[in-house]
Design a protein around this motif. Structure first.
Motif, PDB file in Angstrom:
ATOM      1  N   VAL A   1      -3.229   5.936   3.790  1.00  0.00           N
ATOM      2  CA  VAL A   1      -2.791   4.550   3.932  1.00  0.00           C
ATOM      3  C   VAL A   1      -2.723   4.197   5.412  1.00  0.00           C
ATOM      4  O   VAL A   1      -2.187   4.961   6.211  1.00  0.00           O
TER       5      VAL A   1
ATOM      6  N   ASN B   1       3.441   5.767  -2.975  1.00  0.00           N
ATOM      7  CA  ASN B   1       4.646   6.395  -3.520  1.00  0.00           C
ATOM      8  C   ASN B   1       4.568   6.546  -5.034  1.00  0.00           C
ATOM      9  O   ASN B   1       5.091   7.504  -5.597  1.00  0.00           O
TER      10      ASN B   1
ATOM     11  N   LYS C   1       0.822  -1.210   0.000  1.00  0.00           N
ATOM     12  CA  LYS C   1       0.000   0.000   0.000  1.00  0.00           C
ATOM     13  C   LYS C   1       0.861   1.267   0.000  1.00  0.00           C
ATOM     14  O   LYS C   1       0.527   2.246  -0.655  1.00  0.00           O
ATOM     15  N   SER C   2       1.987   1.200   0.711  1.00  0.00           N
ATOM     16  CA  SER C   2       2.882   2.362   0.688  1.00  0.00           C
ATOM     17  C   SER C   2       3.517   2.532  -0.690  1.00  0.00           C
ATOM     18  O   SER C   2       3.712   3.653  -1.157  1.00  0.00           O
ATOM     19  N   THR C   3       3.835   1.388  -1.314  1.00  0.00           N
ATOM     20  CA  THR C   3       4.388   1.451  -2.666  1.00  0.00           C
ATOM     21  C   THR C   3       3.407   2.126  -3.612  1.00  0.00           C
ATOM     22  O   THR C   3       3.783   2.992  -4.411  1.00  0.00           O
TER      23      THR C   3
ATOM     24  N   ASP D   1       0.751   8.615   4.379  1.00  0.00           N
ATOM     25  CA  ASP D   1       1.247   7.264   4.580  1.00  0.00           C
ATOM     26  C   ASP D   1       1.346   6.970   6.078  1.00  0.00           C
ATOM     27  O   ASP D   1       2.326   7.323   6.718  1.00  0.00           O
ATOM     28  N   GLU D   2       0.335   6.341   6.630  1.00  0.00           N
ATOM     29  CA  GLU D   2       0.261   6.012   8.056  1.00  0.00           C
ATOM     30  C   GLU D   2       0.716   7.176   8.937  1.00  0.00           C
ATOM     31  O   GLU D   2       1.591   7.007   9.790  1.00  0.00           O
TER      32      GLU D   2
ATOM     33  N   PHE E   1       4.208  11.721   5.607  1.00  0.00           N
ATOM     34  CA  PHE E   1       4.702  10.401   5.968  1.00  0.00           C
ATOM     35  C   PHE E   1       4.415  10.077   7.435  1.00  0.00           C
ATOM     36  O   PHE E   1       3.980  10.927   8.201  1.00  0.00           O
ATOM     37  N   GLN E   2       4.721   8.835   7.802  1.00  0.00           N
ATOM     38  CA  GLN E   2       4.541   8.437   9.204  1.00  0.00           C
ATOM     39  C   GLN E   2       5.432   9.261  10.122  1.00  0.00           C
ATOM     40  O   GLN E   2       5.032   9.699  11.188  1.00  0.00           O
TER      41      GLN E   2
END
Lengths: 268, 307
Positions: free
Chosen positions: A205, A72, A67-69, A173-174, A96-97
């Motif tokens: 995500v 990105n 999911k992160s891919t 992303d999280e 980002f996280q």
């Protein structure tokens, strides 16, 4: 709404499909997207997705499902192996996280740097940064340095910084994964309010089912190895949800059941 | 509204009228103040006392122990002089103005050599950090040069440049440049990859990335490279001054050290060693330490005990 010149398409070396999108509606269009690293196994397989402008989409899946891919690739940080991603409004803002604030700059200057890179004239930057920080209730912390802020405050500065980019799509992303439950709960409320106030399209995500059920208008469940979108839910009434609401719990249970099913398939 | 209309994040009506939102803001502010990292600032006086007093006490204790040893063991003064002999040697060097001349000459050379080394080492380091083929080719050589004692260059330098200042500067550069370049390289290597990603996401061009992200992020590593570079420059300078005397080379601390040895003046030798040590400490305390403390504190990289 946007001129065709601002449209950016991230394509694989060989593009096989024609973009066939309903114009004006889709903020992000993903067509038969595939990704593998080198000669390794397929990470993402045949992802087809159209995300409406202004929609809050949660991308949910177990760790390592890609999911992160996918995020990105939408962000343009990685290239797809097959297929194409179109972000109608050009580039997207990303969070980002890790807040990843620049440690040598104050909170205010961090936001100002984003404005500077966007091309906002110097004179307007300080006031604009202050207004953005006020949007996340941090106007008083503008002169503090990142290490003087708590994790939640840093994430809010990072949110203000991504809003400073003034892009219609915000990819996250999280972003709240490393925060304590109380702070995360508050930031859910904060993000929901910012979303309503600014009308951004958000792709969020997470591996936290409750978080997805709490925030998303549309929840996409991804399988692992290779990552595919296996199911999706649409929530019509997003008005007064809280993390402890019964409908959030019910939806969470349903999604958890499916998610576990997906994970079990990897046991053999 | 004073703002550019393009900033549409703030175009929505502010939140003053909504009581629910006010409550939320108070809730969030409460949590922020609970989670804020409390600062316990100490006064400048207290900080100075804490920093300066312990080393001075140690110094006094060492000298006292030395004097007690002299009083009890009564060694031959030409082999082990007492603290008063050394202090006397220092005083006579001062009154004949040899000491001032030597310190000034050495500091001037060391400082100038260091600045040249910074000017050469910094671009080399940047090139190494950002250009992979250069790094693969030159990197091992530079690391090797850092290990090679720069005194080893003195004989070659004397043959090339004769007994001139050029010899001294050459040796300083061979000592300091690799440290400075390597410091910058490791500073760049230690930048969290997230920061570069943020730079990319924010739309930084190559130049903006280098000046607004990479260089400031690499500053702590670069600075410790500079410190090490100074240490190598000062050491190389002393070595060069001790070995190369005569010609057009002026009178530095190393020269003074060598002269005292030729006269079998051990008190003078020890006095000069102490001066060399003292100058090194002084440069560290007056020049490098304050900058480094400021640099690290602003980034929250300083351990609480060292604030």
């Amino acid at each position: 709404m946007t001129s065709p010149a601002r449209t950016s398409v991230v394509t694989a070396p060989v593009q096989t499909t024609e973009p066939a999108v309903a114009p004006g509606l889709a903020a992000i269009t993903i067509e038969s997207l595939g990704k593998r690293y080198g000669t390794g196994p397929l990470v993402l397989d045949d992802i087809n997705l159209s995300i409406e402008a202004g929609q809050f989409v949660c991308l949910l899946g177990a760790s390592g499902c890609g999911k992160s891919t996918l995020l990105n690739i939408i962000a343009g940080l990685e290239k797809p192996t097959e297929g194409a991603v179109t972000v109608a409004s050009g580039k997207a803002a990303v969070m980002f996280q890790d807040a990843a604030l620049f440690p040598w700059l104050t909170a205010g200057r961090n936001v100002e740097l984003a404005l500077k890179l966007r091309g906002v004239p110097r004179k307007q930057r300080a006031a604009a940064a202050l207004e953005l920080l006020d949007l996340v209730n941090l106007a008083d912390a503008a002169d503090k340095r990142p290490h003087e802020l708590s994790g939640g405050m840093r994430q809010r500065v990072a949110l203000a910084r991504s809003l400073a980019q003034d892009r219609k799509v915000l990819l996250m992303d999280e972003p709240f994964a490393a925060l304590d439950a109380i702070t995360r709960d508050l930031l859910h409320e904060e993000l929901e309010r910012v979303w309503r106030q600014t009308g951004r399209t958000i792709v969020f995500v997470t591996h936290n089912v409750r978080e997805a059920a709490r925030l998303g208008e549309r929840i996409l469940l991804m399988s692992s190895r290779p990552g595919r979108i296996v199911n999706e839910w649409t929530i019509t009434d997003t008005g007064s949800r809280r993390i402890e609401s019964p409908e959030v719990a019910r939806l969470g249970d349903e999604i958890t059941g499916q998610l576990r099913e997906e994970i079990r398939r990897n046991a053999a | 509204m004073p703002l550019d209309a393009r900033i549409d994040t703030v175009r929505a009506a502010p939140h003053t009228s909504d009581p629910g939102h006010d409550e939320f803001r108070r809730l969030e502010a409460g949590l922020d103040s609970l989670q804020a990292v409390p600062e316990t600032p100490r006064g400048a006086f207290r900080r100075t006392v804490d920093g300066v007093l312990p080393p001075i006490l140690l110094l006094v204790a060492l000298v006292a122990a030395w004097q007690v040893y002299i009083l009890i063991a009564k060694p031959r003064p030409d082999l082990i002089p007492g603290p008063f002999d050394v202090f006397g040697a220092l005083a006579s060097a001062w009154s004949s103005e040899r000491l001032q001349l030597a310190v000034l000459t050495s500091l001037e050379r060391g400082g100038l050599g260091f600045l040249i080394a910074v000017a050469i080492g910094t671009p080399i380091g940047l090139l190494l950090a950002e250009c992979r083929p250069v790094r693969r080719t030159v990197g091992p050589l530079l690391s090797g040069l850092q290990v090679l004692p720069s005194v080893a260059w003195v004989p070659a330098a004397i043959i090339w440049f004769g007994l001139t200042d050029a010899t001294v500067y050459f040796v300083i550069l061979m000592g300091a440049v690799p440290s400075i370049a390597n410091g910058l390289v490791s500073g760049v290597d230690q930048i969290p990859p997230q920061l570069r990603r943020v730079g990319t996401v924010l739309g930084a061009s190559r130049f903006e990335m280098a000046t607004l992200v990479v260089l400031p992020a690499a500053l702590p590593g670069y600075f410790s490279g500079l410190k090490q570079g100074w240490a190598f420059a000062w050491r190389s300078l002393m070595a060069a001054e001790i070995i190369t005397t005569g010609g057009t080379i002026g009178f530095g601390l190393g020269t003074m050290l060598n002269q005292s040895r030729e006269l079998a003046d051990l008190a003078g030798v020890l006095a000069t060693i102490l001066v060399i040590l003292f100058v090194g400490i002084l440069v560290e305390l007056v020049f490098f330490a304050p900058i480094e403390r400021r640099l690290l504190r602003r980034r929250g990289l300083m351990a609480a005990g060292l604030r």
